[in-house]
Write an enzyme that holds these catalytic residues in place. Sequence first.
Site, mmCIF file in Angstrom:
data_model
loop_
_atom_site.group_PDB
_atom_site.id
_atom_site.type_symbol
_atom_site.label_atom_id
_atom_site.label_comp_id
_atom_site.label_asym_id
_atom_site.label_seq_id
_atom_site.Cartn_x
_atom_site.Cartn_y
_atom_site.Cartn_z
ATOM 1 C CB SER A 158 -1.074 0.032 1.213
ATOM 2 O OG SER A 158 -0.996 1.075 1.354
ATOM 3 C CE1 TYR A 183 -2.015 -1.725 6.242
ATOM 4 C CE2 TYR A 183 -2.737 0.183 5.616
ATOM 5 C CZ TYR A 183 -2.752 -0.607 5.159
ATOM 6 O OH TYR A 183 -3.730 -1.400 3.699
#
Length: 319
Positions: A158, A183
Amino acid sequence: MSTAQHKIGSGFGAHSTADDVLAGVDLSGKLAIVTGGYSGLGLETTRALTKAGARVVVPARRPDTAKEALAGLDGVELDELDLGDLDSVRGFAERFLASGRTVDLVIDNAGIMACPETRVGPGWEAQFATNHLGHFALVNRLWPAIEPGGARVVSVSSRAHHFHCMRWDDVHWRTGYDKWQAYGQAKTANVLFAVHLDKLGAERGVRAFSLHPGGILTPLQRHLPKAEMVERGWIDEQGNLLNPSGFKSPEQGAATQVWAATSPQLAGMGGVYLEDCDIAEPAVDGDQSSGVRAWATDPEQAARLWTLSAELTGVNAFA
């Protein structure tokens, strides 16, 4: 020979769909494993691959939900897998290996994002454990079945890898937990994993890629309160997209991982980070809107992460 981290002019872009990049590609006889292939981008990936002729194995943490989501799709089979549980990973891999089949495409698509501080296994931070360590163990356990001379492993990362590098002194965030930074570390790990796997597998003809699929509202946002998504300007109080042009559809979001797994344009390449159906450029300092950060493609850090991951999981196909 390493692949340059620069665009190749694929002819596709941010608005291309998974079906677009598979036009003219025949996957008959190919077998793919798509983790989380029953929800969000994973579901669109499964649909596109089966439409092109592939058989897709979907390991699912929620088999009943997966069965419902995949109803009506031909060429799909389900099995059970919880990436946060290494016993579950081993069980799935052993069942697959016992089938005697080989696998051509592995797409590490499943993941969790920005969850409250959660511990799994021996106290591991859940995002690093699920998004990275589970997939690390899975690919290493499946390695005897991964077809030499053409197989690809795709690690779905990502743009959030910009948020944080590897926190080597505390990869499990035992202090100072921040859900977005954790994350970010997990997504950095996804890129580093592909870098080193490609180095190890290239001689056997197995190549690995990582990628940013784009901004898409999917069940990945399940841990985000509505108020936070409103504050970020993603949706209004009624749940409507405030900037539809800033988000991809699931069909567009699945395109880059499908392109990574199948495109003949990437033949002989590997170890690079992709976005918008092309190889991404290196990121410019201060710009988190595109490109890949140097900390995520550093081969020394990639090797260090591989060693740490092997120690933590007890699995290393290359030892």
